[in-house]
Motif scaffolding. Structure first.
Motif, mmCIF file in Angstrom:
data_model
loop_
_atom_site.group_PDB
_atom_site.id
_atom_site.type_symbol
_atom_site.label_atom_id
_atom_site.label_comp_id
_atom_site.label_asym_id
_atom_site.label_seq_id
_atom_site.Cartn_x
_atom_site.Cartn_y
_atom_site.Cartn_z
ATOM 1 N N MET A 59 17.730 -19.274 -19.601
ATOM 2 C CA MET A 59 17.614 -19.110 -18.101
ATOM 3 C C MET A 59 18.533 -19.990 -17.123
ATOM 4 O O MET A 59 19.375 -19.647 -16.347
ATOM 5 N N ARG A 60 18.254 -21.122 -17.461
ATOM 6 C CA ARG A 60 19.031 -22.202 -16.856
ATOM 7 C C ARG A 60 20.443 -22.229 -17.024
ATOM 8 O O ARG A 60 21.200 -22.328 -16.062
ATOM 9 N N GLN A 61 20.815 -21.755 -18.096
ATOM 10 C CA GLN A 61 22.340 -21.640 -18.445
ATOM 11 C C GLN A 61 22.831 -20.312 -17.817
ATOM 12 O O GLN A 61 24.053 -20.334 -17.317
ATOM 13 N N GLU A 108 10.383 -22.329 -24.473
ATOM 14 C CA GLU A 108 11.271 -23.389 -24.048
ATOM 15 C C GLU A 108 12.762 -23.004 -24.496
ATOM 16 O O GLU A 108 13.719 -23.217 -23.466
ATOM 17 N N ALA A 120 13.542 -20.495 -21.229
ATOM 18 C CA ALA A 120 14.009 -21.564 -20.304
ATOM 19 C C ALA A 120 15.385 -22.240 -20.386
ATOM 20 O O ALA A 120 15.994 -22.283 -19.167
ATOM 21 N N VAL A 121 15.663 -22.525 -21.718
ATOM 22 C CA VAL A 121 17.132 -23.191 -21.620
ATOM 23 C C VAL A 121 18.114 -22.229 -21.415
ATOM 24 O O VAL A 121 19.214 -22.578 -20.510
ATOM 25 N N GLU A 139 14.965 -19.596 -8.124
ATOM 26 C CA GLU A 139 15.634 -18.205 -8.215
ATOM 27 C C GLU A 139 14.487 -17.096 -8.397
ATOM 28 O O GLU A 139 14.637 -15.901 -8.168
ATOM 29 N N SER A 152 21.724 -19.107 -14.886
ATOM 30 C CA SER A 152 21.695 -19.288 -13.527
ATOM 31 C C SER A 152 22.928 -20.110 -13.096
ATOM 32 O O SER A 152 23.162 -20.253 -11.631
ATOM 33 N N LYS A 153 23.501 -20.750 -13.811
ATOM 34 C CA LYS A 153 24.657 -21.876 -13.399
ATOM 35 C C LYS A 153 25.956 -21.111 -13.101
ATOM 36 O O LYS A 153 26.864 -21.600 -12.520
ATOM 37 N N LEU A 157 14.251 -23.433 -10.496
ATOM 38 C CA LEU A 157 15.635 -23.179 -10.261
ATOM 39 C C LEU A 157 15.777 -22.690 -8.854
ATOM 40 O O LEU A 157 16.973 -22.432 -8.351
ATOM 41 N N GLU A 190 9.738 -22.526 -14.536
ATOM 42 C CA GLU A 190 11.095 -22.940 -14.840
ATOM 43 C C GLU A 190 12.179 -21.928 -13.669
ATOM 44 O O GLU A 190 12.901 -22.470 -12.913
#
Length: 469
Positions: free
Chosen positions: A176-178, A170, A173-174, A278, A180-181, A276, A272
């Protein structure tokens, strides 16, 4: 222009102490790993990938710079009492090259590269020390939790969402989201502690493996006849010399179970990546630093052996725009040495002019071409530390494995007729020419790769002047 048309993202998932044969996709052990199997089916599975050194810290240091650990002094793990060098931040790092080329880099989990300098000193923009955070959180959330079975492991009473596998997933995943932005290509390295012993699977996964259904390893009939003394001594060090298969089966079952639990956490991380949007733009690499004896040859953990159980590792690369689904590679690969030049070529297209990698780029193999001069063998090294110093060097070809034990009897295994490495045939007269050939080839590779052991004239003469019994 899309991000893929420029440069792909890079997601590296590294697990700790996972055997090559303990993934469902290998077809060699009854381990349920549907998510990792799907990853393998979508890209390339490597049948002959080997670690350069089957010890956590040195292997991970080699991965950072793409050179053998002996070349910079990373000989064994920290905190063993014996002082050891580490890969310093001044050393070359391919992650730093990616960073300089515009990648935003993130790192989460186990490090083991330097006792005081973290990944941000080696080219990573973000570092999440997930293991430390998890330990702190666990003490606060479950102050009375205690595990009592030591290295043999036990069932974890925690809910699945609160286990280390899934909390790490988890946090990854957080991150990775960060990453990717930002709009830039990103590289994320996720390091899980599992399935390193002790294994603590939750009941939902432990119940998938009935103890009586766990097949005995093919090497479990080991007698240690004509083998180096240190191997049988390893059993005494662990106090396991009297264990039979009834004792080992539940330990192996827990190993299988924590691998399945790990697979579930990895599956959620890959989901995740899909969410995204991706996945098509991302090279996903899955591997391990080394394997685990886990009862093979009646042994625990690793150390002082060069058996396939610990030196052969899983390696999967999925790259949708380059690798067709369902590919398998049978070439010899030095996983943590070949990946650095591969990643550099994927992300930067240029190699550092003043740095020599000890591996080769895998891009030709990924693209379906086999260079005429691709290697016919792999070399793995070991330097002791856990129970005292003991140097080993291994060379493995398709037919043979030779292990140079500089202070004990050498080993030679016929990998065709004796795949479980039970019979040491080093003294067989018919093998004399094979031994001479392998020793010379081993010397040439070690000398080329700056291994100080063979720069020592007494050690060199063991290999190239017949000064070894």
């Amino acid at each position: 222009m899309t991000k893929l048309a420029q440069r792909p993202n890079i997601l590296i998932i590294m697990v700790d102490q996972l055997r090559y044969d303990c993934l469902g996709y290998s077809g060699l052990a009854p381990v349920l790993t549907p998510h990792i199997d799907r990853l393998a089916a979508g890209g390339m599975w490597f049948n002959r990938a080997y670690t350069p050194i089957p010890v956590c810290g040195p292997a991970r240091q080699s991965f950072v710079c793409g050179r053998r650990a002996e070349a910079f002094g990373g000989l064994w793990n920290f905190k063993l009492g014996l002082k050891v060098s580490a890969l310093e931040p001044t050393a070359y790092s391919w992650a730093r090259s990616l960073q300089e080329a515009g990648y935003r880099n993130g790192y989460i989990g186990k490090w083991d590269v330097h006792p005081t300098n973290d990944p941000t000193c080696y080219g990573y923009d973000e570092f999440v020390p997930s293991d430390e955070r998890y330990r702190t959180w666990l003490q606060e959330a479950y102050p009375g939790l205690a595990y009592t079975s030591g290295y043999f492991g036990e069932t974890d009473p925690l809910p699945l969402a609160d286990t280390r596998t899934h909390r790490t997933g988890e946090m990854a995943a957080v991150l990775m989201r960060q990453l990717s932005k930002g709009g830039s290509p990103w590289h994320l390295r996720v390091n899980f502690q599992e399935p390193h012993l002790p294994c603590h699977p939750t009941a939902v996964f432990a119940e998938k493996y009935a103890i009586e259904s766990i097949p005995m390893w093919g090497s479990f009939s080991e007698t240690f006849a004509d083998k180096p003394y240190i191997q049988e001594q390893q059993l005494r060090n662990w106090q396991i010399e009297n264990l039979d298969w009834e004792d080992w089966a539940p330990i192996v079952a827990r190993y299988y179970a924590i691998i399945s639990q790990l697979d579930d956490a990895i599956g959620r991380l890959l989901e995740e990546l899909d969410l995204l949007g991706e996945s098509q733009d991302t090279v996903v690499i899955f591997t391990s630093d080394h394997g685990d004896m886990c009862g093979g040859h009646r042994m625990l953990d690793k150390h002082y052996v060069m058996y396939e159980d610990v030196v052969k590792v899983p390696l999967i690369i999925r790259w949708p725009s380059v690798i067709p689904s369902g590919r398998r590679c049978d070439e010899f690969v030095q996983s943590l040495l070949d990946l650095p030049p591969t990643l550099l070529e994927i992300g930067c297209s240029t190699s550092p002019p003043d740095h020599r990698f000890h591996g080769e780029s895998l891009l030709p193999l990924l693209r379906g071409t086999q260079p005429a001069d691709w290697r016919n063998e792999v070399v793995t090294t070991y330097n002791g530390g856990q129970f005292g110093l003991y140097t080993q060097r291994m060379i493995r070809s398709k037919e043979w494995k030779y292990v140079w034990n500089s202070t004990d009897v050498d080993e030679l295994y016929d990998m065709i007729d004796d795949p479980y490495e039970l019979r040491n045939v080093i003294q067989h007269p018919a093998n004399k020419s094979i031994v001479l050939e392998l020793r010379k080839r081993l010397y040439d590779i070690l000398h080329r790769d700056d291994d100080g052991l063979v720069h020592n004239p007494w050690m060199r003469d063991q290999l190239i002047k017949g000064r070894k019994k």
